[in-house]
Write a protein that holds these residues in place. Structure first.
Motif, PDB file in Angstrom:
ATOM      1  N   HIS A   1      -1.220  -0.893  25.754  1.00  0.00           N
ATOM      2  CA  HIS A   1       0.045  -1.385  25.186  1.00  0.00           C
ATOM      3  C   HIS A   1       0.402  -2.796  25.665  1.00  0.00           C
ATOM      4  O   HIS A   1       1.196  -3.477  25.017  1.00  0.00           O
TER       5      HIS A   1
ATOM      6  N   HIS B   1      -4.058   4.372  27.658  1.00  0.00           N
ATOM      7  CA  HIS B   1      -3.104   4.201  26.554  1.00  0.00           C
ATOM      8  C   HIS B   1      -2.015   3.197  26.955  1.00  0.00           C
ATOM      9  O   HIS B   1      -1.779   2.203  26.261  1.00  0.00           O
ATOM     10  N   GLU B   2      -1.379   3.445  28.087  1.00  0.00           N
ATOM     11  CA  GLU B   2      -0.247   2.583  28.476  1.00  0.00           C
ATOM     12  C   GLU B   2      -0.719   1.168  28.829  1.00  0.00           C
ATOM     13  O   GLU B   2      -0.027   0.195  28.569  1.00  0.00           O
TER      14      GLU B   2
ATOM     15  N   GLU C   1       1.513   2.369  18.071  1.00  0.00           N
ATOM     16  CA  GLU C   1       1.115   3.599  18.765  1.00  0.00           C
ATOM     17  C   GLU C   1      -0.233   4.137  18.258  1.00  0.00           C
ATOM     18  O   GLU C   1      -1.022   4.646  19.035  1.00  0.00           O
TER      19      GLU C   1
HETATM   20 ZN   LIG Z   1       2.223   4.575  23.407  1.00  0.00          ZN
END
Ligand SMILES: [Zn+2]
Length: 635
Positions: A308, A304-305, A338
């Motif tokens: 980003h 996830h990170e 997100e």
């Molecule tokens: Zn996030």
């Protein structure tokens, strides 16, 4: 606060890639601020900074960051900044905080002064123990107000306990040693980039070079409280290597000079996941990667990170990006920032092997069911959860289901799964969201750290480039409108159906076994509609659910169920006994010091969400989670 005059200059038209400022150019343009962050007292919950700021005589306003990228809200870290002392030419200068903006310091610089020195302390900065520390620069940054942070040059250094390893995406410079500390200097950068470049440090530090065949370089930097944890399991290291390969294959571009997955492993502080352009600051419990059961609970954190870096850092919603950290950020496109990251983070975790395909599906079922049973969707759109992001993080569990939380994460996951499977359906599985991501996240090719803002019409145009469809209506219907049901179309187009069974899925059992908050909960949400822990304490009641109809409230404690002392087993036994019967479930409750009784008229038995395959339909869900790459044979 009034909108600063420079704001318009920095909200670039979407397709315009000119005017982007390179770090090196800025750093040469003026003498940099010099900042040294001293993390050597991490164990005492104290950081310090010495900052030298080039100034001219006269009034000056210095600020410290308020709107921290990635947190989507004003961050009250300013209240932890302590011990503020300004000096110039050996004299202490008086200062005054702004009456309105708590993040502003006003001073008057005397004649003959070219450099202002500031000393700051930061108390209880966040994640630090006697063995490790994590540091996000916003806690100690100070710079002139009214100038875009991308135009303010700054040169950082950090002081750490002697012998501690340092992980960061900052470009290393000289290092020095003192009696009990080491100092690490870094190359000049900008305030914008420094805020985006956290540092972790620890006694037990390991750095792993990842997927060495891929350029630019990727690293996993790990610190832990216990020496064995930061060595990581070989299987997990192999999966994180896969993650780099899978992201490389999916995004087909990168927007960093090198990338560092920074990871702290400790039980002494809370968790963390904060994205940055060239790194991510990840914090989990000390054993969270130590076995497969624990790993399932954190399987999508790194992916996830990391995602980003493309979706959120490089491509940033236009009004979420502001040229300083003082102007309020607008969150209305967070279902992309997100929501798509939530989708891609889970997909990449499955493609990398950090969780398996079945776990992916069962976790998706948990998330989809939660949204489908979220009563607050009757009054609040997904877009409103994004617009209101800054007031929706955290808060009480009481009636949180009726309120809704930061649902744009998981709503976005379902939305982008819907888009992915729809593209596959429209193109006979020849195209997918992979094609959209390569276009949308890869414009401009490979770059260093860069922010390119976008608005909704660009998403629609790029989706139409993959396959023509009424994407404007697709997004409008799902995001802007009130939808009493969750968007389950992606699951169904993917060849599966969300169902409720009388025993938990394997993934849910694994999560419960691994401990943490879930392990203390009794899952009766989809049956009687209660969030209750093993002690009988009720934290939330599902609005319009059976327990709501029986007038139960958050905050009550269940003492007895059908004449038996409360336990998870006695509650579940009562739910089973009431199945097919007309007799309600009898509860004895304590609320605010008084004993009351309630009857829950519920007869459908235990219910746990999972996905079941719909035979004879295309199995896009499993196509989506298949790896795009082949791991090297040595695995
Ligand atoms: Zn996030």
């Amino acid at each position: 606060m009034p909108v600063p005059a420079f704001r318009k200059l920095f909200v670039l038209p979407v397709a315009l890639f000119v005017g982007v400022i390179s770090v090196a150019t800025v750093a040469r343009a003026q003498a940099p601020i010099q900042i040294t962050a001293d993390l050597s007292e991490a164990a005492r919950k104290l950081y310090h900074a010495e900052i030298d700021i080039p100034v001219k005589p006269g009034p000056v306003t210095l600020i410290t960051p308020e709107w921290i990228p990635g947190t989507h809200r004003p961050t009250p870290i300013v209240d932890s900044i302590t011990g503020v002392v300004f000096t110039a030419n050996g004299q202490v200068l008086s200062w005054r905080r702004d009456n309105v903006d708590m993040y502003e310091f006003h001073l008057t610089i005397p004649e003959g002064v070219a450099t202002l020195h500031a000393h700051l302390d930061l108390i209880n900065p966040g994640r630090q123990t006697t063995r490790l520390a994590a540091f996000e620069w916003e806690g100690l940054l100070l710079y002139p107000a009214g100038i875009p942070t991308a135009k303010i040059a700054i040169q950082p250094a950090v002081i750490v306990p002697k012998g501690w390893g340092v992980g960061t995406a900052l470009t290393p410079g000289l290092t020095g040693s003192f009696a009990s500390t080491d100092v690490h200097h870094f190359a000049p950068t900008t305030v914008e980039q420094l805020e985006d470049s956290p540092v972790i440090t620890g006694l037990y530090y390991h750095q792993f070079a990842l997927a060495p065949e891929i350029s630019p370089k990727h690293f996993l930097d790990v610190v832990s409280d216990e020496p064995e944890d930061s060595k990581m399991r070989p299987s997990t290291i192999a999966e994180i290597n896969n993650l780099v390969r899978e992201a490389n294959a999916l995004y087909k571009s990168h927007h960093y000079n090198e990338y560092h997955l920074l990871l702290t492993l400790t039980d002494a502080t809370g968790g963390q996941g904060l994205e940055h352009g060239q790194s991510s600051d990840n914090g989990v419990g000390e054993k969270d990667f130590s076995d497969d059961a624990h790993q399932l609970g954190v399987a999508d954190l790194l992916s996830h990170e990391f995602t980003h870096s493309w979706n959120g850092k490089y491509r940033r919603p236009a009004r979420l990006y502001q040229p300083d950290f003082a102007t309020p950020q607008q969150g209305d496109l967070l279902w992309v920032y997100e929501g798509m990251t939530q989708y891609l983070g889970n997909v990449l975790a499955a493609r990398s092997g950090l969780k398996n395909q079945q776990q992916y599906r069962e976790m998706l079922a948990l998330s989809a069911a939660q949204l489908d049973y979220k009563s607050g969707r009757e009054w609040r759109s997904t877009e409103d959860t994004a617009i209101a992001s800054s007031i929706l993080r955290g808060g009480s569990a009481s009636w949180s289901n009726w309120k809704r939380g930061q649902d744009y994460y998981q709503e976005g996951e379902l939305l982008w799964l819907d888009a992915d499977t729809l593209i596959r359906k429209l193109t006979d599985n020849k195209k997918s969201l992979n094609d959209f991501d390569a276009i949308f996240l890869g414009k401009g090719g490979n770059t260093g750290p860069l922010i390119v803002p976008y608005e909704r019409p660009e998403l629609i145009a790029d989706l139409n480039q993959v396959v023509p469809y009424d994407w404007a209506k697709f997004l409008h219907d799902r995001i802007d409108l009130i939808n009493p049901r969750a968007d389950l179309a992606g699951i169904e187009q993917g060849g599966y159906k969300l169902v409720y069974e009388d025993t938990p899925s394997d993934a849910e059992k694994t999560l419960n076994k691994a401990g943490g908050r879930r392990a203390n909960a009794i899952d009766v949400w989809y049956s009687i509609g209660l969030r209750v822990d093993k002690e009988g304490a009720v934290s939330d009641v599902r609005f319009h659910g059976p327990a709501d109809k029986a007038k139960l409230s958050p905050g009550v404690k269940i003492y007895a169920v059908d004449g038996r002392v409360f336990s998870g087993d006695s509650l579940k036994a009562a739910i089973e006994a009431a199945k097919g019967s007309t007799e309600p479930i009898h509860l004895i409750l304590e609320q605010d010091g008084f004993v009351t009784m309630a009857d829950i008229d519920y007869h459908d038995g235990e219910r746990y969400p999972t996905l079941v395959r719909v035979e004879g339909t295309p199995d896009y869900l499993d196509d989506i989670t298949k790896p795009l790459t082949t791991p090297p044979a040595t695995k």
